[in-house]
Motif scaffolding. Structure first.
Motif, PDB file in Angstrom:
ATOM      1  N   TYR A  14       0.731  -1.094  -0.120  1.00 38.59           N
ATOM      2  CA  TYR A  14      -0.308  -0.112   0.206  1.00 38.59           C
ATOM      3  C   TYR A  14       0.556   1.391   0.297  1.00 38.59           C
ATOM      4  O   TYR A  14       0.758   2.146  -0.841  1.00 38.59           O
ATOM      5  N   GLU A  19      -3.254   0.775  -3.496  1.00 35.93           N
ATOM      6  CA  GLU A  19      -4.368   0.847  -3.214  1.00 35.93           C
ATOM      7  C   GLU A  19      -5.545  -0.039  -3.274  1.00 35.93           C
ATOM      8  O   GLU A  19      -5.929  -0.486  -1.933  1.00 35.93           O
ATOM      9  N   LEU A  22      -4.720  -1.692   0.432  1.00 29.49           N
ATOM     10  CA  LEU A  22      -5.682  -1.235   1.622  1.00 29.49           C
ATOM     11  C   LEU A  22      -6.486  -1.908   1.675  1.00 29.49           C
ATOM     12  O   LEU A  22      -7.380  -1.987   3.327  1.00 29.49           O
ATOM     13  N   GLU A  23      -7.477  -2.063   0.238  1.00 27.41           N
ATOM     14  CA  GLU A  23      -9.107  -2.781   0.834  1.00 27.41           C
ATOM     15  C   GLU A  23      -9.216  -4.262   1.393  1.00 27.41           C
ATOM     16  O   GLU A  23     -10.261  -4.559   1.722  1.00 27.41           O
ATOM     17  N   ILE A  26      -8.786  -3.646   4.834  1.00 25.41           N
ATOM     18  CA  ILE A  26      -9.688  -3.284   5.319  1.00 25.41           C
ATOM     19  C   ILE A  26     -11.046  -4.000   5.775  1.00 25.41           C
ATOM     20  O   ILE A  26     -11.522  -4.239   6.526  1.00 25.41           O
ATOM     21  N   ASN A  27     -11.037  -4.994   4.445  1.00 23.04           N
ATOM     22  CA  ASN A  27     -11.285  -6.168   5.094  1.00 23.04           C
ATOM     23  C   ASN A  27     -11.446  -7.083   5.439  1.00 23.04           C
ATOM     24  O   ASN A  27     -12.375  -7.764   6.177  1.00 23.04           O
ATOM     25  N   ASN A  30     -12.240  -5.400   9.210  1.00 20.46           N
ATOM     26  CA  ASN A  30     -13.460  -4.463   9.535  1.00 20.46           C
ATOM     27  C   ASN A  30     -14.062  -5.215  10.597  1.00 20.46           C
ATOM     28  O   ASN A  30     -14.766  -5.000  11.306  1.00 20.46           O
ATOM     29  N   PHE A  51     -14.962   4.098  13.327  1.00 18.79           N
ATOM     30  CA  PHE A  51     -14.491   2.980  12.588  1.00 18.79           C
ATOM     31  C   PHE A  51     -13.924   3.639  11.139  1.00 18.79           C
ATOM     32  O   PHE A  51     -12.371   3.912  10.933  1.00 18.79           O
ATOM     33  N   GLN A  52     -14.854   4.785  10.197  1.00 20.26           N
ATOM     34  CA  GLN A  52     -14.454   5.596   9.219  1.00 20.26           C
ATOM     35  C   GLN A  52     -12.628   6.655  10.012  1.00 20.26           C
ATOM     36  O   GLN A  52     -12.476   6.245   9.312  1.00 20.26           O
ATOM     37  N   PHE A  55      -9.510   4.619  10.148  1.00 21.72           N
ATOM     38  CA  PHE A  55      -9.453   4.375   9.479  1.00 21.72           C
ATOM     39  C   PHE A  55      -8.645   5.149   8.532  1.00 21.72           C
ATOM     40  O   PHE A  55      -7.644   5.463   6.930  1.00 21.72           O
ATOM     41  N   ILE A  56      -9.417   6.840   8.163  1.00 18.78           N
ATOM     42  CA  ILE A  56      -8.744   7.875   7.490  1.00 18.78           C
ATOM     43  C   ILE A  56      -7.277   8.427   8.734  1.00 18.78           C
ATOM     44  O   ILE A  56      -6.049   9.030   7.612  1.00 18.78           O
ATOM     45  N   ILE A  59      -4.718   5.239   6.938  1.00 14.88           N
ATOM     46  CA  ILE A  59      -4.181   6.125   5.812  1.00 14.88           C
ATOM     47  C   ILE A  59      -3.254   7.300   5.280  1.00 14.88           C
ATOM     48  O   ILE A  59      -2.149   7.081   4.959  1.00 14.88           O
ATOM     49  N   LYS A  60      -3.732   8.476   6.665  1.00 14.90           N
ATOM     50  CA  LYS A  60      -2.695   9.110   6.408  1.00 14.90           C
ATOM     51  C   LYS A  60      -1.220   8.971   7.759  1.00 14.90           C
ATOM     52  O   LYS A  60       0.341   9.256   6.277  1.00 14.90           O
ATOM     53  N   LYS A  63       0.520   7.227   4.127  1.00 14.13           N
ATOM     54  CA  LYS A  63       1.035   7.474   3.283  1.00 14.13           C
ATOM     55  C   LYS A  63       1.743   8.742   3.801  1.00 14.13           C
ATOM     56  O   LYS A  63       2.816   8.873   2.565  1.00 14.13           O
ATOM     57  N   LYS A  64       1.919   9.394   5.175  1.00  9.25           N
ATOM     58  CA  LYS A  64       3.241  10.364   4.733  1.00  9.25           C
ATOM     59  C   LYS A  64       4.315   9.528   5.161  1.00  9.25           C
ATOM     60  O   LYS A  64       5.556   9.995   5.858  1.00  9.25           O
TER      61      LYS A  64
ATOM     62  N   LEU B  25     -13.965   4.812   1.863  1.00  9.18           N
ATOM     63  CA  LEU B  25     -12.211   4.909   2.828  1.00  9.18           C
ATOM     64  C   LEU B  25     -10.758   3.991   1.513  1.00  9.18           C
ATOM     65  O   LEU B  25     -10.235   5.158   1.476  1.00  9.18           O
ATOM     66  N   ILE B  26     -11.577   3.979   0.715  1.00 14.21           N
ATOM     67  CA  ILE B  26     -10.812   3.032  -0.739  1.00 14.21           C
ATOM     68  C   ILE B  26     -10.949   4.794  -1.285  1.00 14.21           C
ATOM     69  O   ILE B  26      -9.813   5.487  -1.584  1.00 14.21           O
ATOM     70  N   TYR B  28     -11.486   8.080  -0.837  1.00 18.98           N
ATOM     71  CA  TYR B  28     -10.799   8.751   0.016  1.00 18.98           C
ATOM     72  C   TYR B  28      -8.721   8.315   0.177  1.00 18.98           C
ATOM     73  O   TYR B  28      -8.443   9.367  -0.059  1.00 18.98           O
ATOM     74  N   LEU B  32      -6.144  11.093  -2.245  1.00 21.28           N
ATOM     75  CA  LEU B  32      -5.207  11.719  -1.003  1.00 21.28           C
ATOM     76  C   LEU B  32      -3.588  11.524  -1.138  1.00 21.28           C
ATOM     77  O   LEU B  32      -3.373  10.432  -1.533  1.00 21.28           O
ATOM     78  N   GLN B  41       4.728  18.513   5.154  1.00 21.02           N
ATOM     79  CA  GLN B  41       4.222  17.836   4.571  1.00 21.02           C
ATOM     80  C   GLN B  41       3.186  18.464   4.525  1.00 21.02           C
ATOM     81  O   GLN B  41       2.150  18.575   5.737  1.00 21.02           O
TER      82      GLN B  41
END
Lengths: 193, 47
Positions: A14, A19, A22-23, A26-27, A30, A51-52, A55-56, A59-60, A63-64, B25-26, B28, B32, B41
């Motif tokens: 990821y 991408e 990630l799916e 998550i699955n 979950n 939950f949302q 994962f935000i 993800i951040k 990615k960082k 989420l996917i 997003y 991003l 950053q």
């Protein structure tokens, strides 16, 4: 037998731009993460929101490039979820849902304007007593009082309807009230709500 | 006994995030982008 790719491999994929990884992640987690959050907040919608948000954050961070892989992806996500659950309860503490308690009832502040049954009964009783008392007044005074109080007419209208001057109508009204008070005092009637 | 237990197990619904949430989420994640400029950053959301 289905071959399961390790979490750490998926995370690496990821981070490298896949991408789809990630799916899968998550699955895969979950149910465990959702159940964990739900067991704390006991609300489907709130649990979904947390939950949302979890994962935000995931993800951040990924990615960082701030995630250090130690083979503990799930515990790490669980920790984030746990912290967000705490945040949720802290926020709710600052803005609590008000349900009232024994010391203070919200309905004492926002109660409706209507009289309760007891007060309504008292009011009806007073109204009927007053109607009987008005019947005791001389006809000219009674007429003015009924027009003024029950029909909400102005003294000008009363004078036009009864054929007397405004001053006479005012005087009759004054005497009507004085006489009413006299009758009430004489018979020791209590007219209070 | 076994039968009763297995029946109850099927009735038990476990909490699971909805497919919409996962889809969001996917989406997003795809939108991003992290841009780095002089050691800072920046998050870019490209919809």
């Amino acid at each position: 037998m289905e071959l399961q790719i390790d979490d750490s491999v998926l995370v690496k994929d990821y981070i490298n731009g896949n991408e789809k990884a990630l799916e899968v992640l998550i699955n895969r987690h979950n149910q465990r993460i959702s159940s964990f959050i739900y067991s704390k907040v006991l609300d489907r919608d709130v649990s979904e929101d947390i939950f949302q948000d979890t994962f935000i954050k995931v993800i951040k961070t990924l990615k960082k490039g701030n995630y250090s892989e130690e083979g503990k992806f799930l515990p790490w996500v669980m920790r984030i979820a746990h912290n967000l659950v705490i945040d949720h309860f802290r926020r709710n503490k600052r803005m609590p849902m008000f349900e009232g308690n024994d010391d203070f009832n919200i309905f004492s502040v926002i109660g409706d304007e209507k009289l309760n049954v007891e007060k309504q009964l008292i009011k009806d009783q007073i109204d009927s007593d007053l109607t009987l008392l008005i019947e005791e007044l001389p006809d000219d005074q009674k007429e003015v009082l009924l027009m003024r109080i029950y029909r909400d007419m102005s003294f000008k209208e009363i004078s036009e309807n009864t054929g007397v001057s405004i001053n006479t109508a005012l005087g009759r009204m004054r005497y009507a009230l004085i006489n009413l008070r006299k009758i009430i005092e004489k018979h020791n009637i209590v007219l209070t709500n | 006994m076994e039968k009763i237990y297995s029946e109850n197990q099927h009735k038990c619904k476990l909490a699971k995030a909805s497919p919409e949430t996962i889809k969001f989420l996917i989406g997003y994640s795809k939108s991003l982008q992290i841009v780095e400029y002089s050691n800072i950053q920046f998050e870019n959301n490209l919809n």
